[in-house]
Design an enzyme around this catalytic site. Sequence first.
Site, PDB file in Angstrom:
ATOM      1  N   SER A   1       1.050  -0.895   0.413  1.00 33.98           N
ATOM      2  CA  SER A   1      -0.151   0.148   0.124  1.00 33.98           C
ATOM      3  C   SER A   1       0.974   1.231   0.179  1.00 33.98           C
ATOM      4  O   SER A   1       2.099   1.406  -0.966  1.00 33.98           O
ATOM      5  CB  SER A   1      -1.141   0.317   1.342  1.00 33.98           C
ATOM      6  OG  SER A   1      -2.181   0.392   0.893  1.00 33.98           O
TER       7      SER A   1
ATOM      8  N   HIS B   1      -7.405  -5.573  -0.450  1.00 31.99           N
ATOM      9  CA  HIS B   1      -6.161  -4.865  -0.939  1.00 31.99           C
ATOM     10  C   HIS B   1      -5.571  -5.791   1.128  1.00 31.99           C
ATOM     11  O   HIS B   1      -5.465  -4.894   1.883  1.00 31.99           O
ATOM     12  CB  HIS B   1      -6.533  -3.890  -0.465  1.00 31.99           C
ATOM     13  CG  HIS B   1      -5.196  -2.253  -0.418  1.00 31.99           C
ATOM     14  ND1 HIS B   1      -5.150  -1.403  -1.245  1.00 31.99           N
ATOM     15  CD2 HIS B   1      -4.431  -2.048   1.436  1.00 31.99           C
ATOM     16  CE1 HIS B   1      -3.899  -0.867  -0.949  1.00 31.99           C
ATOM     17  NE2 HIS B   1      -3.812  -0.960   0.657  1.00 31.99           N
TER      18      HIS B   1
END
Length: 425
Positions: free
Chosen positions: A265, A406
């Site tokens: 991320s 994610h």
Amino acid sequence: MIIRKSSLILFTTIFINTFLIFSQEWNVNYDESKVETYSLPSILTSHSGMIINNVNDWEEFRRPEILYSFTNHVYGNIPGKLDSVIVKITEHGNYLNSLAKRKQVTLTFIKNGKELSTDLLIYLPNSIKKAPVFLGYNFQGNHTVIDDKNIFITKSWVPANEALGVTSNQATEKSRGEMSRRWSVEKIINAGYGLVTLYRGDIDPDKDDFSDGIHQLFYLKDQKKPEADEWGTIAAWSWGLSRVMDYIEADEDIDHEKVIVFGHSRLGKAALWAAATDKRFAGCISNNSGEMGAALSKRNFGETIEVINTAFPHWFCGNFKKYSKKEYMLPVDQHMLISLIAPRPVYIASATDDLWADPKGEFLSAKEASVAYNLYGISGLITTTMPQPDSPIIGVVSYHLRTGVHDVTDYDWEQYIKFAKFNNF
């Protein structure tokens, strides 16, 4: 490895809810048919119009041009060097029934009479004299990476998180091992690799406040925040990775020529910039790094420059703010960032349900960056078509699209280990 399902569900829910809010507020595009025609800056055409067709011209002219543009328009300049660094081994022992050794090291940075410390957590296989390692930041503190009672609990500022027992920005025993699902430590050790990790908040807390991280050590008299062309938090995190690399070069237990910098991320954004600016990193892994990580910003799909500059104004330098809603004016794009890593191996990873990070944009970026690898006689990404989910492409330039959200999973680490072995790390 114990996976706490309640924490996994809560983290996933928080992530989805947060970015649903962002998506609605900024009218984020998730429709491929609505991606307008865009033009990417050429990797192999210099500012003067010269076509770059050999390694020498790339290294001497074009690569420095691209690096300069990213530094001054996106990440910011580092305003000087440290006065000194103090290294202290604070703890060591064995782990995994003596299959691995654990080492905790404190680095204290000193500048202008001020200091800041970060703690490294290191696991190395006992079977190898000088181990290759994966190096990367963790999000919540070293003690969350694995359920090991010997790991010190961070004393740095930590984001409030009820699932981890953090209610007043101070980590507690409750969070020990809570993020272990993202770090396949046993799998890494059994494959013959080590892990070096540190808490991002030691270097710079992830908030729009430049008073309590590394920046304040470098301030001139009466300065309260970085100048418009000076480093934001992403560049500070990247700088921190290079300072860890300084330490690794002196650690006789680690093969400093086989250090793969890793990030997930926003920390994937930092890992890419670290690899671009510091050639000592032998390889780089970007996991779901998205906008201003691996994804092409000019696609305007998922997260955008406007969203980043509004929601996370501290991430990049002040000069970057002028490109909100004006991606077309930015003289660089992220395929050029990946090109700066050439000829060193790089792995770009996406997830099917992580549209916020624009998986297609991440793939296209890796594909476009391959022209820089071609200069070195390296094929780069060996496909022109985005692969199906869970069909990894392993090479010098690697890519996969994992089924799921994610996150970082065991599946991801299995591919990263294959990537490391393919490239002889």
